[in-house]
Design a protein around this motif. Structure first.
Motif, PDB file in Angstrom:
ATOM      1  N   THR A  29    -101.159  33.788 122.519  1.00  0.00           N
ATOM      2  CA  THR A  29    -100.334  34.023 121.336  1.00  0.00           C
ATOM      3  C   THR A  29     -99.336  32.902 121.087  1.00  0.00           C
ATOM      4  OG1 THR A  29     -98.889  35.376 122.739  1.00  0.00           O
ATOM      5  CG2 THR A  29    -100.527  36.523 121.401  1.00  0.00           C
TER       6      THR A  29
ATOM      7  N   GLN B 271    -103.907  44.848 120.513  1.00  0.00           N
ATOM      8  CA  GLN B 271    -102.586  45.405 120.249  1.00  0.00           C
ATOM      9  C   GLN B 271    -101.479  44.373 120.476  1.00  0.00           C
ATOM     10  OE1 GLN B 271    -101.814  49.030 122.361  1.00  0.00           O
ATOM     11  NE2 GLN B 271    -100.188  49.639 120.972  1.00  0.00           N
ATOM     12  N   SER B 272    -101.595  43.611 121.570  1.00  0.00           N
ATOM     13  CA  SER B 272    -100.559  42.613 121.851  1.00  0.00           C
ATOM     14  C   SER B 272    -100.583  41.484 120.828  1.00  0.00           C
ATOM     15  CB  SER B 272    -100.733  42.047 123.262  1.00  0.00           C
ATOM     16  OG  SER B 272    -101.930  41.303 123.369  1.00  0.00           O
TER      17      SER B 272
ATOM     18  N   ASN C 196    -105.025  38.064 125.408  1.00  0.00           N
ATOM     19  CA  ASN C 196    -104.284  39.176 124.850  1.00  0.00           C
ATOM     20  C   ASN C 196    -105.205  40.228 124.272  1.00  0.00           C
ATOM     21  OD1 ASN C 196    -101.376  37.940 124.779  1.00  0.00           O
ATOM     22  ND2 ASN C 196    -102.761  36.360 124.044  1.00  0.00           N
TER      23      ASN C 196
ATOM     24  N   SER D 148     -97.364  40.462 118.537  1.00  0.00           N
ATOM     25  CA  SER D 148     -96.868  39.084 118.508  1.00  0.00           C
ATOM     26  C   SER D 148     -96.918  38.515 117.096  1.00  0.00           C
ATOM     27  CB  SER D 148     -97.692  38.209 119.456  1.00  0.00           C
ATOM     28  OG  SER D 148     -97.593  38.663 120.781  1.00  0.00           O
TER      29      SER D 148
END
Length: 699
Positions: A607, A640-641, A637, A645
């Motif tokens: 990210t 969801q992450s 990642n 981000s």
């Protein structure tokens, strides 16, 4: 770091119970150098001063939601963790140089750090100061000198470094010993001065071209002139140097003399290893080189291809024009062939009117295709010989190590047998030893020829996949459509997976992009007339991104059709957008400034790249959960992450490729609102999009 920051460190190391009291101290806030405190385990920024806010060019709220990866100080998470380990281990990390990418421009910073404890948790306090080019250069030179001093002592390799013009700026004693110059003499010369032929400078031009494509340098072969004007055969590995803007600023390399030199040294220029007529290497030289390459390839488990080129019925040229003319024709063919090959390819006169090319670059199939295209184009046009133009054709037999032969003798024998089976009429013909590979490549060339005609006609059409917005109760409605290129054929429509890679290699992808953009604008105008106002997404290839004329053309066309740029989103692969190439940055900037949106496709990496995409002008990222399933958890990642981000820095998330209910569950768990995929609707015509939207309204 100064007396004030030392007081600050002392206070924090004393584990002062309340972080707020420490962070608000006057000396921390007013320190002119950027200070920040980050958690060791994830790099999250938990405190900073005004100077650091100015450096990061982000709001205070955004800084507290992100980490040091997000604004580009570290290239990847492993680099940050290595730094943290050193700080914790050494208790006082010495200065290091890092580069920070801001709006496509690299700035260099010196970082000093120390371990601290905040709220009973391990953290790092860092002080950043901008490094001058002199400091950066000195730091690089110190590291480079140490690394290559050890390397050259161990391997006796030559090391050299040159600026953008090729002038030597650094070298080791092995370089002087090889060429017979003193260090001062070499430092007054350029790289061009030691090359036996100007064509070897193409290696440098190729190297510079690879800078933006992240292609690793390969070991190549050159001929260098010694001070006594004798020739040394060299294997050299070249690497590019970049300046603060990520542009080429020079190159360096490691080189060694090959055994071929010691053999050729014993003979004259037209001796054992050279062909007297064409001055190309001969069959004996080629056999020796192939033996060495095969030994190396067995270890590396790589492939090698050989192409045996036989000039068809060349004796008729001798009969019609005389042997002098025939010799001139062979010389010209040698020169033409040498000029069209890459520097990584080997060329030799094999026998009489036969030439052999060795392709060792990987992937081997792509390398052979590239060489074949050039040969077929060369023999497809008349060749000028002594003010006369004659049309020649060739038979080309192709074999691949190790499938078609496990040693030089067996490989060449099978290629010669294949060559003898080729029947030629007028056009040049090729054939592989492997029937399977032969059929595959011939089909490929057939597709290439048809594709070139398809782009000029109306065979390239557009199909659209709906982009839906989902509500909390599971209902959804269309908000956009992504345009896909289709190749219309009598047997049906081909998807981009079947021809866009070929179009890229032919340099035709940008033409297809323009075709789809024109069609899509026309369809969008019709939708608006029918009361359907949805955003349309257009895919752009690397060719379009690097085309300096594309942005102005696209803007002018939308204006002529009275289309609001906000109704159009351009979609490009994220790795094409972050390649640090100025032409790409210029295209994206111009389109974004005109009001068009940009979406980064095929996302799924760290990210930390999200911040770079945001600064470039990208407004959305597109992720395929199916792709994420095959990526290891470490260093990457979840859907969801990525969404969290992206949202934290104002990027929209689109989820594509939802083909079944398991992938839909992933999108639901992540709370992704914008989705597309076969589960909801397949790509359809412009008329079907209107029907699809009306049916949704009736639900």
């Amino acid at each position: 770091m100064g007396k004030t920051s030392n007081r600050f460190l002392s206070a924090v190391k004393a584990r002062e119970p309340k972080w707020g009291a420490v962070s608000s101290t006057l000396f921390f806030e007013l320190c002119p150098l950027p200070l920040c405190v980050t958690r060791a385990r994830d790099g999250l920024i938990i405190a900073f001063n005004d100077a650091f806010v100015n450096l990061a060019n982000m709001s205070r709220d955004d800084l507290l939601k992100t980490n040091t990866m997000a604004f580009g100080v570290w290239r990847d998470e492993s680099a940050r963790l290595d730094f943290v380990d050193n700080v914790v281990k050494d208790e006082d990390q010495s200065s290091i140089i890092v580069d920070k990418n801001k709006d496509g421009v690299f700035s260099y910073y010196k970082i000093r750090s120390a371990p601290i404890v905040v709220n009973m948790e391990q953290a790092i306090i860092s002080c950043l100061s901008e490094a001058t080019e002199e400091v950066v250069t000195r730091s690089r030179c110190e590291r480079t000198a140490k690394r290559f001093e050890e390397l050259s002592d161990a391997m006796r390799d030559c090391y050299f470094c040159c600026d953008i013009s090729g002038r030597f700026t650094d070298l080791n004693i092995a370089m002087c010993m090889l060429l017979g110059y003193s260090e001062n003499e070499l430092l007054s010369l350029t790289f061009n001065d030691i090359l036996s032929s100007g064509r070897y400078w193409r290696d440098i031009e190729t190297l510079y071209a690879q800078t933006y494509n992240l292609v690793y340098a390969e070991t190549i072969e050159q001929e260098w002139l010694k001070k006594d004007r004798t020739v040394a055969h060299i294997e050299v590995c070249l690497f590019v140097l970049k300046n603060g803007k990520g542009e080429p600023s020079g190159f360096w390399g490691v080189a060694r003399e090959t055994s071929a030199y010691s053999a050729s040294e014993k003979t004259s220029k037209h001796g054992l290893y050279s062909d007297q007529l064409t001055e190309l290497p001969n069959r004996a030289w080629l056999t020796e080189r192939l033996n060495r390459m095969i030994r190396r390839s067995r270890i590396a488990k790589e492939k090698i291809a050989i192409l045996l080129v036989d000039i068809h019925r060349f004796r008729l040229v001798n009969d019609a024009y005389g042997y002098g003319f025939g010799d001139a024709a062979l010389k010209e063919l040698a020169n033409l062939t040498d000029s069209l090959l890459r520097t990584t390819d080997l060329l030799a006169r094999f026998d009489g009117d036969k030439f052999m090319v060795v392709v060792g670059s990987q992937p081997i199939e792509r390398g052979v295709l590239s060489v074949l295209r050039r040969f077929l184009k060369m023999f497809g046009e008349p060749i000028a010989i002594r003010n006369q133009k004659i049309k020649l054709s060739a038979r080309i037999g192709i074999g691949v190590f190790p499938a078609d032969g496990e040693d030089v003798e067996s490989l060449i024998k099978r290629v010669e047998e294949t060559l003898s089976k080729i029947v030629i009429k007028n056009e040049s013909v090729f054939r592989f030893v492997s029937d399977e590979l032969d059929a595959k490549v011939h089909d490929r060339f057939h597709v290439e020829k048809m594709l070139s005609n398809a782009i000029l006609s109306d065979q390239i059409i557009a199909r659209y996949q709906p982009i839906n917005a989902f509500l909390p109760d599971g209902a959804y409605y269309i908000v956009g459509a992504e345009a896909y290129a289709r190749w219309s054929q009598p047997t049906g429509e081909l998807s981009p997976n079947h021809f866009m890679e070929i179009a890229d290699e032919l340099g035709a992808s940008a033409g297809i992009d323009r075709k789809i953009y024109e069609i899509a604008l026309g369809d969008l105008s019709e939708w608006i007339k029918n009361g359907l106002e949805i955003k349309i997404t257009i895919n752009l290839s690397q060719g379009s991104l690097e085309d300096s004329t594309f942005a102005k053309w696209a803007i002018a066309l939308a204006k002529s059709r009275n289309i609001d740029p906000k109704m159009i989103c351009f979609d490009a692969r994220y790795n094409s957008l972050v390649c640090d190439k100025q032409s790409v940055y210029k295209t994206v900037s111009e389109l974004c400034a005109a009001g068009f949106d940009f979406c980064a496709d095929d996302f799924g990496e760290e990210t930390s790249l999200l911040s770079r995409l945001k600064k470039l002008g990208v407004s959305a990222v597109k992720v395929a959960p199916k792709r994420l399933r095959f990526i290891k958890e470490e260093g990457y990642n979840s859907l969801q992450s990525i969404k969290m981000s992206a949202r934290s820095i104002g990027l929209e998330l689109r989820v594509a490729g939802i083909e079944d209910e398991s992938l839909e569950r992933k999108a639901n768990e992540a709370g992704a609102q914008l989705r597309q995929g076969f589960l909801y609707a397949k790509a359809m015509s412009a008329e079907e999009i209107v029907k699809y939207a009306r049916e949704q309204r009736l639900k």
